[in-house]
Motif scaffolding. Structure first.
Motif, short mmCIF file in Angstrom:
data_model
loop_
_atom_site.label_atom_id
_atom_site.label_comp_id
_atom_site.label_asym_id
_atom_site.label_seq_id
_atom_site.Cartn_x
_atom_site.Cartn_y
_atom_site.Cartn_z
N GLY A 1 51.78 37.35 40.70
CA GLY A 1 51.94 38.42 41.62
C GLY A 1 52.00 37.61 43.13
N THR A 2 51.28 36.52 43.12
CA THR A 2 51.28 35.67 44.40
C THR A 2 52.78 35.06 44.55
OG1 THR A 2 48.92 35.23 44.38
CG2 THR A 2 50.37 33.76 45.57
N PHE A 3 53.22 34.51 43.45
CA PHE A 3 54.55 33.91 43.48
C PHE A 3 55.57 34.91 43.83
CE2 PHE A 3 58.58 33.10 41.25
CZ PHE A 3 58.96 31.80 41.91
N VAL A 4 55.41 36.16 43.00
CA VAL A 4 56.55 37.23 43.44
C VAL A 4 56.61 37.69 44.72
CG1 VAL A 4 57.01 39.64 42.88
CG2 VAL A 4 56.56 38.25 41.20
N ASP A 5 55.00 37.93 45.38
CA ASP A 5 55.37 38.42 46.87
C ASP A 5 55.60 37.15 47.68
OD1 ASP A 5 54.87 40.99 46.23
OD2 ASP A 5 52.74 40.93 46.38
N ALA A 6 55.06 35.95 47.40
CA ALA A 6 55.74 34.91 48.48
C ALA A 6 57.24 34.89 48.29
CB ALA A 6 54.84 33.60 47.59
N ALA A 7 57.85 34.77 47.20
CA ALA A 7 59.13 34.80 47.11
C ALA A 7 59.91 35.82 47.98
CB ALA A 7 59.81 34.88 45.70
N LEU A 8 59.27 37.03 47.88
CA LEU A 8 59.66 38.22 48.77
C LEU A 8 59.42 38.31 50.22
CD1 LEU A 8 58.97 41.14 46.00
CD2 LEU A 8 61.14 40.20 46.63
N TRP B 1 46.74 42.17 43.31
CA TRP B 1 47.43 41.69 42.00
C TRP B 1 46.48 41.59 40.77
CZ3 TRP B 1 52.64 41.78 40.19
CH2 TRP B 1 53.48 41.93 41.24
N ALA B 2 45.41 40.86 40.98
CA ALA B 2 44.57 40.71 40.12
C ALA B 2 43.73 41.90 39.54
CB ALA B 2 43.26 39.85 40.50
N ALA B 3 43.63 42.62 40.51
CA ALA B 3 42.75 44.06 40.15
C ALA B 3 43.92 45.00 39.36
CB ALA B 3 42.43 44.66 41.45
N GLU C 1 46.68 36.81 59.29
CA GLU C 1 46.14 37.54 57.89
C GLU C 1 45.93 36.49 57.12
OE1 GLU C 1 46.13 40.80 56.33
OE2 GLU C 1 46.29 41.54 58.24
N ALA C 2 46.19 35.14 57.37
CA ALA C 2 46.11 34.06 56.59
C ALA C 2 44.68 33.69 56.53
CB ALA C 2 47.09 32.90 56.69
N LEU C 3 43.91 33.87 55.38
CA LEU C 3 42.52 33.40 55.40
C LEU C 3 42.43 31.98 54.74
CD1 LEU C 3 40.28 36.50 53.93
CD2 LEU C 3 40.10 35.45 56.21
N ILE C 4 43.40 31.72 54.01
CA ILE C 4 43.48 30.20 53.52
C ILE C 4 44.66 29.72 53.89
CG2 ILE C 4 43.47 29.04 51.25
CD1 ILE C 4 42.17 31.36 50.06
N ALA C 5 44.77 28.74 54.62
CA ALA C 5 46.07 28.06 55.35
C ALA C 5 47.11 27.97 54.38
CB ALA C 5 45.64 26.74 56.19
N PHE C 6 46.82 27.34 53.16
CA PHE C 6 48.00 26.96 52.37
C PHE C 6 48.24 28.04 51.53
CE2 PHE C 6 44.10 25.99 50.16
CZ PHE C 6 44.05 26.74 48.82
N TRP C 7 47.53 29.38 51.25
CA TRP C 7 48.05 30.44 50.58
C TRP C 7 49.43 31.16 51.10
CZ3 TRP C 7 46.26 30.00 45.89
CH2 TRP C 7 46.71 31.22 45.01
N PRO C 8 50.28 31.44 50.26
CA PRO C 8 51.57 31.75 50.87
C PRO C 8 51.53 33.12 51.32
CG PRO C 8 51.69 31.39 48.28
CD PRO C 8 50.47 31.02 49.00
N ILE C 9 50.62 34.11 50.84
CA ILE C 9 50.62 35.39 51.17
C ILE C 9 49.20 35.76 51.55
CG2 ILE C 9 52.66 36.08 49.83
CD1 ILE C 9 50.61 37.24 47.72
N PRO C 10 48.83 36.81 52.05
CA PRO C 10 47.60 37.13 52.49
C PRO C 10 46.60 37.29 51.20
CG PRO C 10 48.88 38.49 53.72
CD PRO C 10 50.00 37.81 52.70
N LEU D 1 64.26 46.60 41.67
CA LEU D 1 64.67 45.57 40.78
C LEU D 1 63.69 44.50 40.25
CD1 LEU D 1 68.14 44.96 42.55
CD2 LEU D 1 67.58 45.88 40.34
N VAL D 2 63.01 44.03 41.29
CA VAL D 2 61.64 43.11 40.84
C VAL D 2 60.73 43.68 39.92
CG1 VAL D 2 59.70 41.71 41.81
CG2 VAL D 2 61.83 41.54 42.88
N TRP D 3 60.13 44.98 40.25
CA TRP D 3 59.25 45.36 39.30
C TRP D 3 59.72 45.93 38.09
CZ3 TRP D 3 54.03 46.36 39.30
CH2 TRP D 3 53.26 45.47 40.26
N SER D 4 61.24 46.41 37.94
CA SER D 4 61.45 46.63 36.62
C SER D 4 61.48 45.45 35.62
CB SER D 4 63.00 47.15 36.78
OG SER D 4 63.97 45.95 37.25
#
Length: 176
Positions: A61-68, A96-98, A80-89, A153-156
């Motif tokens: 999910g991180t990869f998918v939402d980072a790409a989007l 996604w984990a939940a 929003e970035a709590l972790i500087a290197f993380w690509p999404i909040p 399209l992505v979620w399909s």
């Protein structure tokens, strides 16, 4: 209570609670969401499978939402970035984990029905993102219809992939 309707309702309510927390409070929800995820491991009859799937879908999910996000479809406040290197909040990755925590439980209606999962993902996931945008958790970088189409399209593909992964983790669990 392992496969009961009550347990599925509890699982569904657990996820909806997390969804509302992250949508309304974003970064302020990280600690409560982590606590709810840990709580899930005490409740789940499939702890190991849930843990594997949550880890895999957290990354997927991180990869998918980072790409989007990189494509300009999603726009997040840079603060929003709590972790500087993380690509999404991080709250979005935790969502996604939940979400993965529902696959073996309240989302079982889709198991083994990849076409239904594809349609379900295409219809309902865009509504979730659009609702998140309406509440200010994300900004859409394109008009509403185009956003719906791209997310659909992505979620399909992503939603059935989640069930494919869940089947693989269950098979691995049975073999060991």
């Amino acid at each position: 209570m392992k496969n009961s309707a009550v347990f599925k309702v509890i699982n569904f309510a657990w996820f909806q609670g997390i969804w509302w927390l992250v949508i309304l409070f974003q970064n302020q929800a990280v600690i409560p969401v982590l606590a709810l995820i840990v709580l899930w491991f005490f409740l789940s009859p499939k702890r190991l499978e849930d843990a594997k799937l949550m880890g895999a879908i957290f990354l997927l999910g991180t990869f998918v939402d980072a790409a989007l996000t990189q494509s300009g479809l999603f726009i997040f406040d840079e603060s929003e970035a709590l972790i500087a290197f993380w690509p999404i909040p991080i709250w979005l990755s935790l969502l996604w984990a939940a979400f993965a925590g529902t696959i073996y439980h309240s989302m079982m209606v889709f198991k083994g029905r990849l076409l239904l999962a594809s349609i379900g993902g295409a219809v309902f996931a865009p509504l979730s993102y659009i609702a998140g945008a309406k509440f200010g958790a994300v900004e859409l970088g394109v008009d509403l219809l185009l956003a719906y189409i791209f997310i659909a399209l992505v979620w399909s593909v992503v939603f059935p992939l989640c069930f494919y992964l869940s089947n693989r983790f269950e098979a691995t669990q049975v073999e060991t």
